[in-house]
Design a protein around this motif. Structure first.
Motif, PDB file in Angstrom:
ATOM      1  N   ILE A 188       0.383  14.564   1.084  1.00 22.96           N
ATOM      2  CA  ILE A 188       0.484  13.678  -0.092  1.00 22.96           C
ATOM      3  C   ILE A 188       0.579  14.495  -1.376  1.00 22.96           C
ATOM      4  N   ALA A 189      -0.023  15.683  -1.399  1.00 22.06           N
ATOM      5  CA  ALA A 189       0.134  16.535  -2.581  1.00 22.06           C
ATOM      6  C   ALA A 189       1.616  16.845  -2.781  1.00 22.06           C
ATOM      7  N   PHE A 190       2.275  17.117  -1.654  1.00 21.25           N
ATOM      8  CA  PHE A 190       3.703  17.425  -1.717  1.00 21.25           C
ATOM      9  C   PHE A 190       4.488  16.228  -2.267  1.00 21.25           C
ATOM     10  N   VAL A 236      -6.210   7.212   6.927  1.00 18.46           N
ATOM     11  CA  VAL A 236      -5.511   7.868   8.033  1.00 18.46           C
ATOM     12  C   VAL A 236      -6.389   8.968   8.632  1.00 18.46           C
ATOM     13  N   ILE A 237      -7.068   9.705   7.766  1.00 17.18           N
ATOM     14  CA  ILE A 237      -7.920  10.793   8.253  1.00 17.18           C
ATOM     15  C   ILE A 237      -9.026  10.241   9.144  1.00 17.18           C
ATOM     16  N   ALA A 238      -9.444   9.015   8.851  1.00 13.71           N
ATOM     17  CA  ALA A 238     -10.552   8.442   9.607  1.00 13.71           C
ATOM     18  C   ALA A 238     -10.123   7.844  10.942  1.00 13.71           C
ATOM     19  N   GLN A 239      -8.824   7.856  11.239  1.00 15.71           N
ATOM     20  CA  GLN A 239      -8.391   7.294  12.514  1.00 15.71           C
ATOM     21  C   GLN A 239      -8.939   8.128  13.673  1.00 15.71           C
ATOM     22  N   PRO A 240      -9.489   7.463  14.716  1.00 17.11           N
ATOM     23  CA  PRO A 240     -10.084   8.216  15.844  1.00 17.11           C
ATOM     24  C   PRO A 240      -9.080   9.152  16.527  1.00 17.11           C
ATOM     25  N   ASP A 241      -7.801   8.744  16.574  1.00 20.44           N
ATOM     26  CA  ASP A 241      -6.806   9.584  17.242  1.00 20.44           C
ATOM     27  C   ASP A 241      -6.627  10.935  16.554  1.00 20.44           C
ATOM     28  N   TRP A 242      -6.835  10.944  15.270  1.00 19.99           N
ATOM     29  CA  TRP A 242      -6.457  12.141  14.505  1.00 19.99           C
ATOM     30  C   TRP A 242      -7.625  12.692  13.706  1.00 19.99           C
ATOM     31  N   LEU A 243      -8.836  12.589  14.230  1.00 22.25           N
ATOM     32  CA  LEU A 243     -10.000  13.013  13.449  1.00 22.25           C
ATOM     33  C   LEU A 243      -9.897  14.472  13.020  1.00 22.25           C
ATOM     34  N   GLY A 244     -10.381  14.740  11.821  1.00 21.86           N
ATOM     35  CA  GLY A 244     -10.508  16.125  11.388  1.00 21.86           C
ATOM     36  C   GLY A 244      -9.221  16.771  10.923  1.00 21.86           C
ATOM     37  N   LEU A 245      -8.243  15.973  10.523  1.00 21.86           N
ATOM     38  CA  LEU A 245      -6.985  16.587  10.103  1.00 21.86           C
ATOM     39  C   LEU A 245      -6.757  16.396   8.604  1.00 21.86           C
ATOM     40  N   GLN A 246      -7.809  16.633   7.799  1.00 21.20           N
ATOM     41  CA  GLN A 246      -7.665  16.471   6.358  1.00 21.20           C
ATOM     42  C   GLN A 246      -6.547  17.327   5.794  1.00 21.20           C
ATOM     43  N   GLY A 301     -10.403  -0.461  -4.852  1.00 17.23           N
ATOM     44  CA  GLY A 301     -10.057  -1.188  -3.637  1.00 17.23           C
ATOM     45  C   GLY A 301      -8.579  -1.407  -3.389  1.00 17.23           C
ATOM     46  N   LEU A 302      -7.716  -0.690  -4.077  1.00 17.67           N
ATOM     47  CA  LEU A 302      -6.293  -0.799  -3.747  1.00 17.67           C
ATOM     48  C   LEU A 302      -5.913   0.347  -2.825  1.00 17.67           C
ATOM     49  N   PHE A 303      -4.974   0.100  -1.919  1.00 18.18           N
ATOM     50  CA  PHE A 303      -4.620   1.114  -0.934  1.00 18.18           C
ATOM     51  C   PHE A 303      -3.398   1.893  -1.375  1.00 18.18           C
ATOM     52  N   ASP A 304      -3.572   2.719  -2.398  1.00 22.02           N
ATOM     53  CA  ASP A 304      -2.464   3.549  -2.850  1.00 22.02           C
ATOM     54  C   ASP A 304      -2.349   4.750  -1.917  1.00 22.02           C
ATOM     55  N   LEU A 305      -1.456   5.633  -2.229  1.00 26.28           N
ATOM     56  CA  LEU A 305      -1.180   6.779  -1.357  1.00 26.28           C
ATOM     57  C   LEU A 305      -2.452   7.551  -0.997  1.00 26.28           C
ATOM     58  N   LEU A 306      -3.298   7.807  -1.993  1.00 22.81           N
ATOM     59  CA  LEU A 306      -4.497   8.590  -1.734  1.00 22.81           C
ATOM     60  C   LEU A 306      -5.459   7.846  -0.808  1.00 22.81           C
ATOM     61  N   LYS A 307      -5.637   6.552  -1.065  1.00 29.08           N
ATOM     62  CA  LYS A 307      -6.551   5.772  -0.244  1.00 29.08           C
ATOM     63  C   LYS A 307      -6.031   5.683   1.198  1.00 29.08           C
ATOM     64  N   ILE A 308      -4.720   5.501   1.334  1.00 29.52           N
ATOM     65  CA  ILE A 308      -4.128   5.471   2.668  1.00 29.52           C
ATOM     66  C   ILE A 308      -4.409   6.785   3.390  1.00 29.52           C
ATOM     67  N   ALA A 309      -4.276   7.884   2.641  1.00 29.88           N
ATOM     68  CA  ALA A 309      -4.544   9.184   3.260  1.00 29.88           C
ATOM     69  C   ALA A 309      -5.962   9.225   3.797  1.00 29.88           C
ATOM     70  N   GLN A 310      -6.906   8.687   2.998  1.00 25.42           N
ATOM     71  CA  GLN A 310      -8.293   8.723   3.452  1.00 25.42           C
ATOM     72  C   GLN A 310      -8.503   7.863   4.700  1.00 25.42           C
ATOM     73  N   GLY A 359       0.809  -1.204   0.000  1.00 18.79           N
ATOM     74  CA  GLY A 359       0.000   0.000   0.000  1.00 18.79           C
ATOM     75  C   GLY A 359       0.838   1.247   0.000  1.00 18.79           C
ATOM     76  N   GLY A 360       0.138   2.386   0.091  1.00 21.51           N
ATOM     77  CA  GLY A 360       0.802   3.662   0.217  1.00 21.51           C
ATOM     78  C   GLY A 360       1.687   3.989  -0.970  1.00 21.51           C
ATOM     79  N   PHE A 361       2.765   4.673  -0.653  1.00 23.88           N
ATOM     80  CA  PHE A 361       3.651   5.139  -1.702  1.00 23.88           C
ATOM     81  C   PHE A 361       4.254   3.973  -2.474  1.00 23.88           C
ATOM     82  N   LEU A 362       4.565   2.894  -1.746  1.00 26.88           N
ATOM     83  CA  LEU A 362       5.113   1.700  -2.399  1.00 26.88           C
ATOM     84  C   LEU A 362       4.208   1.238  -3.533  1.00 26.88           C
ATOM     85  N   LEU A 363       2.912   1.137  -3.232  1.00 28.43           N
ATOM     86  CA  LEU A 363       1.972   0.650  -4.234  1.00 28.43           C
ATOM     87  C   LEU A 363       1.871   1.623  -5.404  1.00 28.43           C
TER      88      LEU A 363
END
Ligand SMILES: Nc1ncnc2c1ncn2[C@@H]1O[C@H](COP(=O)(O)OP(=O)(O)OP(=O)(O)O)[C@@H](O)[C@H]1O
Ligand SMILES: [Mg+2]
Lengths: 546, 250
Positions: A519-521, A502-512, A491-500, A264-268
């Protein structure tokens, strides 16, 4: 004599008209009025912007720079430097000094290089100078805002609890979401124990890239190793894939299999993009050559004969309809919209024969039997007619329907094949453009010295054609790299999907904001690097030199 | 000086060519002997280029026979390749390979087609460049040379394959007057060395002084062939007279 002729030819006297009111209005009144209006607007905007920035609120500092509201030394320096009044005055001062330097240079008729540049690009006339001031202030304050958010007011802690406590008093970005999820962004759910294999793959690529950069710079002593580097690159693809995937079937040990659903992520993203670029290029090249091929047609007799043989084989291997079949034809304006048609054995057989022989006849009659060209045109135009996302859905959702249940094809593999097939069609058209730019004389000269068709393609035509389209090809590759973000939809977890996720993690909610900026960078860095490499290649090949 | 001519190296028997419906060559018959220098004249569109280009199969003829150096030109690719090895061609527009240096332009075919080693090809290439009097330009790119120099490189490129026959299609027509002479000089040297030459050219001086024979083309066929002196002073055919009047009036 001369004077008289001159006076006679003077347009002012010759074309004298009683009253050119329109021209006078256009030239003198409105010309000036518009200029004056424009100047007033520019001066006014500048005044407004200067006033607004002069009174801009001070930047807010994060807890690190101002613990419990007590601003430390560094914090104080930052506050002083980013002060609205200070920045505005500084810009104004610089602008005035610049204007002074230019005016001074013009008056003395001596413009050194930098001053000439200043005059030409920053102080082109009255309006240019005012626009410079306006844009300067905007740029300076945009940078100030970005720094205030991303740096001075940001919280860098990766500890979710610490971040949560400070969340209310953190005025800027919370970069912890990026730091804490670095592994996810980099490799997705790839197992920790095997991450070293990713590092090794990366090391291989970096070493090869560095060597290549040296070997392909002008006058390099490594020049004679270039062919070896090419082989090394070719070998590196399967090696890295093997490293990443592990030895198929082993569940333990250092080379245990890591199934692609864990990548997943950048690797994928990189795997899809690199495989797409590297493998679609030869396909695109073949398609382009095929589309231009003038292979003398297959005679109609052969086509029909081949069609009949195909039909017989098809029927003998179980394709022959043994009983009448019912098809449901979709019909519009009917309810229910399906119209059952029953074909007897004979009707069915005839239909099949007509379909196969009819298509072949069309090919023979209209395209002089040039099957290669027909196929290439059909393929390219079909693929170019649908969006990538459709191709991906086809690969992902439709393909399994056509295949027997037992065969299960890896999801990543299907998507990569889809990307390759898609990008090959576009590459083919780019390459074809290059081929078309080569004059006929080049083919003739190559033939006249005795080169065979493949030699003249390889040594004369393609080197020139590809050189001509390097910018277009690199544009295509950059587009492909960015288009990999579409695979998240299937359904593949590329960089963009991973970002989505990550945003949904309860610890870090609301940090779009932080996540998407990050990831744009990453995307930008890679696309920029590709563009830079392309410029370098163009330079080394001396494009446009001859 | 009377030149000894060798065996026939090009034989054309009733050669016809059509471009679609247009009948471009209408039964050309002629024989060229080894060491002969033939200049082809004729009005524009008369089929000079078409004919000379059928001799190395840049254009396909549809009827009749062409035998070059004992090999008949037909659809057999091996025959075509064999003939192209023995026949060099120089074009009006030079057609050098712009992405290769002058020396690479010249050595490419010997290395790829004759399978010579690079060293041998480069040695031979430098010899040909010296022959056309520009050895010092070897490492430049074609785009950096003048028109006359480019055309001489093109001649050296053809010569490097050690052809038995050289075809020239208006080699000086794209050149400025002061460069024409340097190319004609090279062609004259070649003729003196005994090369078989077929040249389409409007350079009457070359035709008069160097050619052994003039072939006059009109409407897709040979109208008259003769020794240059006879042709220019005493043309047999009405159309040749008309043509000569027109060019001599210029
Ligand atoms: N590729 C082609 N397709 C169709 N017609 C052609 C083609 N090439 C040449 N022709 C025609 O064949 C005729 C002979 O052409 P060719 O080029 O041989 O004339 P030429 O004698 O060399 O004339 P020039 O002195 O102008 O070069 C011309 O009428 C020309 O229009
Ligand atoms: Mg011509």
């Amino acid at each position: 004599m001369t004077t008289i002729t001159q006076i006679k030819n003077d347009p002012a006297l010759d074309d004298w008209q009683p009253l050119d009111i329109g021209g006078w209005l256009r030239r003198d009144v409105f010309g000036t009025v518009w200029h004056i209006l424009f100047a007033i607007i520019l001066v006014g905007t500048n005044l407004l912007v200067i006033q607004a920035t002069f009174n801009a609120a001070p930047v807010e500092l994060s807890f690190t720079l101002a613990p419990n509201g007590n601003i430390g030394t560094v914090g104080n320096i930052i506050l002083a430097l980013t002060n609205g009044a200070f920045l505005t005055s500084l810009v104004l001062l610089l602008w005035i000094v610049g204007a002074g330097v230019v005016i001074w240079g013009v008056v003395r008729h001596k413009l050194s290089g930098p001053i000439q540049w200043l005059k030409d690009s920053m102080y082109t006339g009255f309006f240019g100078a005012l626009t410079t001031l306006f844009l300067l202030i905007l740029i300076v304050f945009a940078t100030r805002g970005l720094l205030a958010w991303g740096l001075f007011g940001a919280n860098f802690s990766t500890n979710p609890d610490a971040v949560a406590i400070l969340r209310d008093v953190t005025p800027g970005a919370v970069w912890g979401i990026v730091g804490a999820n670095m592994k996810l962004f980099a490799v997705g759910r790839y197992p920790y124990d095997a991450v070293w294999r990713v590092w090794v793959s990366l090391a291989i690529v970096i070493v090869l890239s560095t060597l290549s950069l040296f070997a392909w710079s002008l006058g390099s002593p490594l020049k004679k190793y270039r062919p070896w580097l090419v082989y090394a690159w070719l070998a590196s693809m399967p090696i890295t894939l093997l490293l990443l995937y592990g030895i198929p079937g082993t569940d333990t040990g250092i080379m245990m299999t890591v199934r692609t659903n864990l990548w997943g992520g950048f690797l994928l993203t990189v795997v899809i993009a690199v495989l797409g670029i590297v493998l679609s290029f030869p396909i695109g090249l073949s398609l382009a050559l095929g589309r231009r091929s003038e292979a003398k047609g297959v005679p109609m007799l052969w086509l029909m004969g081949g069609g009949i043989v195909f039909l017989l084989l098809y029927w003998m291997t179980g394709g022959y309809p043994t009983e009448s079949a019912t098809f449901n034809l979709p019909i519009i304006f009917r309810d229910p919209p399906l119209y059952p048609v029953t074909l007897t054995v004979w009707q069915n057989t005839t239909l099949q024969a007509f379909a196969v022989l009819g298509v072949l006849w069309l090919v023979g009659y209209y395209l002089n039997g040039n099957l290669i060209k027909t196929f290439c045109i059909g393929y390219i135009e079909l693929i170019r007619g649908v969006p990538l996302i459709t191709v991906l859905f086809m690969a992902n959702v439709m393909l399994p329907i056509f295949l027997p249940k037992e065969i299960e094809i890896d999801n990543l593999f299907r998507v990569v094949v889809g990307v390759i097939l898609f990008s090959a069609a576009y590459l083919a058209e780019n390459v074809r453009g290059g081929l078309q730019s080569i004059p006929k004389g080049q083919y003739e000269a190559a033939m006249a010295v005795g080169l065979s068709t493949s030699q003249s393609m390889r040594l004369i035509i393609l080197p020139q054609a590809l050189r001509a389209v390097i910018p277009a090809l690199v544009g295509e590759f950059i587009g492909l790299f960015k288009d990999t973000s579409l695979v998240s939809i299937v359904g593949l977890f590329d960089l963009l999907k991973i970002a989505q996720t990550v945003i949904a993690q309860p610890d870090w909610l609301g940090l779009q904001r932080e996540t998407y900026v990050f990831i744009a960078f990453i995307y930008w860095i890679f696309c920029f690097a590709m563009a830079a490499v392309s410029i370098r290649i163009e330079k080394n090949l001396g494009v446009g030199q001859y | 000086m009377v030149k000894e001519l060798g065996a026939p190296v090009i034989v054309c028997e009733d050669v016809h060519k059509w471009y679609g419906d247009f009948h471009a060559l209408r039964g050309v018959n002629t024989t060229v002997r080894e060491g002969e220098v033939v200049v082809i004249l004729g009005p524009s569109g008369s089929g000079k280029s078409t004919w000379i280009r059928t001799l190395n199969r840049l254009e396909e003829h549809q009827r009749g026979r062409i035998i070059v150096h004992g090999t008949e030109l037909n659809n057999d690719v091996r025959n075509i390749q064999e003939i192209r090895r023995e026949v060099g061609m120089v074009f009006q527009q030079f057609n050098l390979f712009p992405h290769l240096t002058v020396l690479e332009n010249i050595t490419l075919a010997p290395i790829q087609v004759r399978k010579w080693s690079r060293d041998r090809a480069e040695e031979e290439g430098m010899k040909q460049l010296t022959r056309v009097k520009i050895p010092e330009q070897a490492s430049k790119y074609p785009g950096q040379l003048s028109g006359g120099q480019q055309q001489r490189v093109a001649i050296a490129r053809a010569l490097a394959m050690q052809p038995k026959i050289m075809l020239f299609d208006e080699p000086t027509s794209a050149l400025d007057p002061e460069m024409i002479k340097e190319v004609l000089d090279v062609m004259q040297d070649l003729a003196n060395d005994g090369m078989t030459i077929l040249a389409v050219t409007h350079e009457m001086g070359f035709a008069r002084n160097v050619a052994d024979r003039v072939i006059f083309f009109d409407e897709g066929n040979i109208v008259e062939e003769n020794k240059p002196n006879t042709f220019f002073s005493n043309p047999r055919e009405e159309r040749s007279k008309l043509f000569l009047q027109q060019i001599l009036h210029h």
